[in-house]
Design a protein around this motif. Structure first.
Motif, short mmCIF file in Angstrom:
data_model
loop_
_atom_site.label_atom_id
_atom_site.label_comp_id
_atom_site.label_asym_id
_atom_site.label_seq_id
_atom_site.Cartn_x
_atom_site.Cartn_y
_atom_site.Cartn_z
N PHE A 38 10.53 34.84 -31.93
CA PHE A 38 9.99 33.56 -32.38
C PHE A 38 8.55 33.47 -31.91
O PHE A 38 8.24 33.80 -30.76
CB PHE A 38 10.79 32.39 -31.79
N SER A 39 7.67 33.01 -32.78
CA SER A 39 6.28 32.79 -32.42
C SER A 39 5.88 31.42 -32.98
O SER A 39 6.12 31.14 -34.16
CB SER A 39 5.39 33.88 -33.03
N GLY A 40 5.32 30.58 -32.12
CA GLY A 40 4.96 29.26 -32.59
C GLY A 40 4.30 28.42 -31.52
O GLY A 40 3.62 28.94 -30.63
N GLU A 41 4.55 27.12 -31.61
CA GLU A 41 3.91 26.16 -30.73
C GLU A 41 4.93 25.10 -30.32
O GLU A 41 5.80 24.73 -31.10
CB GLU A 41 2.75 25.50 -31.49
N THR A 42 4.80 24.63 -29.09
CA THR A 42 5.56 23.48 -28.62
C THR A 42 4.57 22.40 -28.22
O THR A 42 3.60 22.67 -27.52
CB THR A 42 6.45 23.85 -27.41
N VAL A 43 4.83 21.19 -28.70
CA VAL A 43 3.99 20.05 -28.36
C VAL A 43 4.85 19.03 -27.62
O VAL A 43 5.93 18.66 -28.08
CB VAL A 43 3.38 19.40 -29.63
N PHE A 44 4.39 18.63 -26.44
CA PHE A 44 5.04 17.59 -25.65
C PHE A 44 4.20 16.33 -25.76
O PHE A 44 3.04 16.31 -25.36
CB PHE A 44 5.12 17.99 -24.17
N LEU A 47 6.98 9.62 -24.99
CA LEU A 47 7.92 8.72 -25.65
C LEU A 47 7.63 7.29 -25.19
O LEU A 47 7.28 7.07 -24.02
CB LEU A 47 9.36 9.08 -25.29
N GLU A 48 7.80 6.31 -26.09
CA GLU A 48 7.53 4.92 -25.72
C GLU A 48 8.36 4.46 -24.54
O GLU A 48 7.88 3.73 -23.67
CB GLU A 48 7.80 4.00 -26.91
N ALA A 49 9.61 4.89 -24.48
CA ALA A 49 10.51 4.46 -23.40
C ALA A 49 10.35 5.30 -22.14
O ALA A 49 11.09 5.12 -21.18
CB ALA A 49 11.95 4.51 -23.89
N GLY A 50 9.42 6.22 -22.13
CA GLY A 50 9.21 7.11 -20.99
C GLY A 50 9.74 8.50 -21.26
O GLY A 50 10.62 8.69 -22.11
N GLY A 51 9.19 9.47 -20.60
CA GLY A 51 9.57 10.86 -20.82
C GLY A 51 8.73 11.48 -21.93
O GLY A 51 7.71 10.92 -22.36
N LEU A 52 9.16 12.65 -22.38
CA LEU A 52 8.41 13.42 -23.37
C LEU A 52 9.29 13.85 -24.53
O LEU A 52 10.46 14.17 -24.34
CB LEU A 52 7.82 14.68 -22.74
N LEU A 53 8.69 13.89 -25.71
CA LEU A 53 9.33 14.49 -26.87
C LEU A 53 8.80 15.92 -26.98
O LEU A 53 7.59 16.14 -26.96
CB LEU A 53 8.98 13.70 -28.13
N HIS A 54 9.71 16.88 -27.04
CA HIS A 54 9.40 18.31 -27.15
C HIS A 54 9.65 18.71 -28.59
O HIS A 54 10.78 18.65 -29.08
CB HIS A 54 10.33 19.05 -26.19
N ALA A 69 11.16 27.89 -38.27
CA ALA A 69 12.14 27.39 -37.30
C ALA A 69 11.54 26.22 -36.55
O ALA A 69 10.35 26.21 -36.22
CB ALA A 69 12.55 28.50 -36.34
N THR A 70 12.39 25.22 -36.26
CA THR A 70 11.96 24.06 -35.48
C THR A 70 13.06 23.68 -34.49
O THR A 70 14.23 24.03 -34.68
CB THR A 70 11.67 22.84 -36.37
N ARG A 71 12.65 22.96 -33.45
CA ARG A 71 13.60 22.45 -32.47
C ARG A 71 12.97 21.23 -31.82
O ARG A 71 11.78 21.20 -31.55
CB ARG A 71 13.89 23.52 -31.42
N THR A 72 13.80 20.22 -31.56
CA THR A 72 13.34 19.00 -30.90
C THR A 72 14.25 18.70 -29.71
O THR A 72 15.46 18.74 -29.83
CB THR A 72 13.36 17.81 -31.88
N LEU A 73 13.62 18.42 -28.56
CA LEU A 73 14.34 18.03 -27.35
C LEU A 73 13.65 16.80 -26.77
O LEU A 73 12.52 16.48 -27.13
CB LEU A 73 14.32 19.16 -26.31
N ARG A 74 14.34 16.13 -25.87
CA ARG A 74 13.77 15.00 -25.14
C ARG A 74 13.82 15.33 -23.65
O ARG A 74 14.89 15.68 -23.14
CB ARG A 74 14.54 13.72 -25.42
N PHE A 75 12.69 15.21 -22.98
CA PHE A 75 12.60 15.40 -21.54
C PHE A 75 12.46 14.02 -20.91
O PHE A 75 11.37 13.44 -20.91
CB PHE A 75 11.40 16.29 -21.18
N LEU A 76 13.56 13.45 -20.43
CA LEU A 76 13.57 12.11 -19.87
C LEU A 76 13.37 12.17 -18.36
O LEU A 76 13.53 13.24 -17.75
CB LEU A 76 14.88 11.42 -20.22
#
Length: 150
Positions: A38-44, A47-54, A69-76
């Motif tokens: 996989f080759s790409g980029e991750t942007v953090f 989030l309005e309620a705190g933490g980060l959207l990955h 390919a894409t993936r979304t996570l939440r870092f609370l």
């Protein structure tokens, strides 16, 4: 003689991760010998309620076939400084993360398979995750290197 690699302690996970990261991931199927990349980029982003959207996007190539390919996570916020509660996009728990020492081992059971991840922070602009997936359905090693952009 200390042969351990140096780790970079992180006291504030959102501050450390915020921004854009170049991502390179190798995927090896230990059972079949197949390999992917996989080759790409991750942007953090905050989030309005705190933490980060990955948000991760790029190209995954498996056995010579390239696909988007894409993936979304939440870092609370985690239970203390240098920690995070990592969740899937739909809110389900994924794993805890504690980077206060610059290194952390996480586990995530997925059906009968077990994901075991090692996170290592090398410096202010480089970190790595290595996931070993073991079980009846999967026998994989996923190694991801992150390098801060700009």
């Amino acid at each position: 003689m200390d042969l351990q690699p140096p780790y970079w302690p992180v006291i504030d996970v959102p501050a450390y991760l915020a921004g854009r990261w170049r991502v390179e991931r190798s995927v090896r199927d230990l059972a079949s010998g197949a390999e992917g990349h996989f080759s790409g980029e991750t942007v953090f982003t905050a989030l309005e309620a705190g933490g980060l959207l990955h948000e991760e996007s790029g190209t995954f190539t498996w056995q010579g076939v390239a696909r988007p390919a894409t993936r979304t996570l939440r870092f609370l916020s985690g239970p203390g400084p240098g920690t995070a509660d990592v969740r899937f996009a739909d809110g389900r728990p994924f794993h805890a993360l504690d980077l206060t020492s610059g290194r952390y081992i996480a586990e995530h059971p997925c059906a009968a398979d077990l994901y075991r991840g090692e996170f290592t922070v090398r410096d202010a602009d480089r970190w790595r995750s290595v996931w070993r997936v073991d079980g009846p359905a999967k026998d994989l090693v996923l190694t991801t290197d992150y390098v801060r952009e700009g």
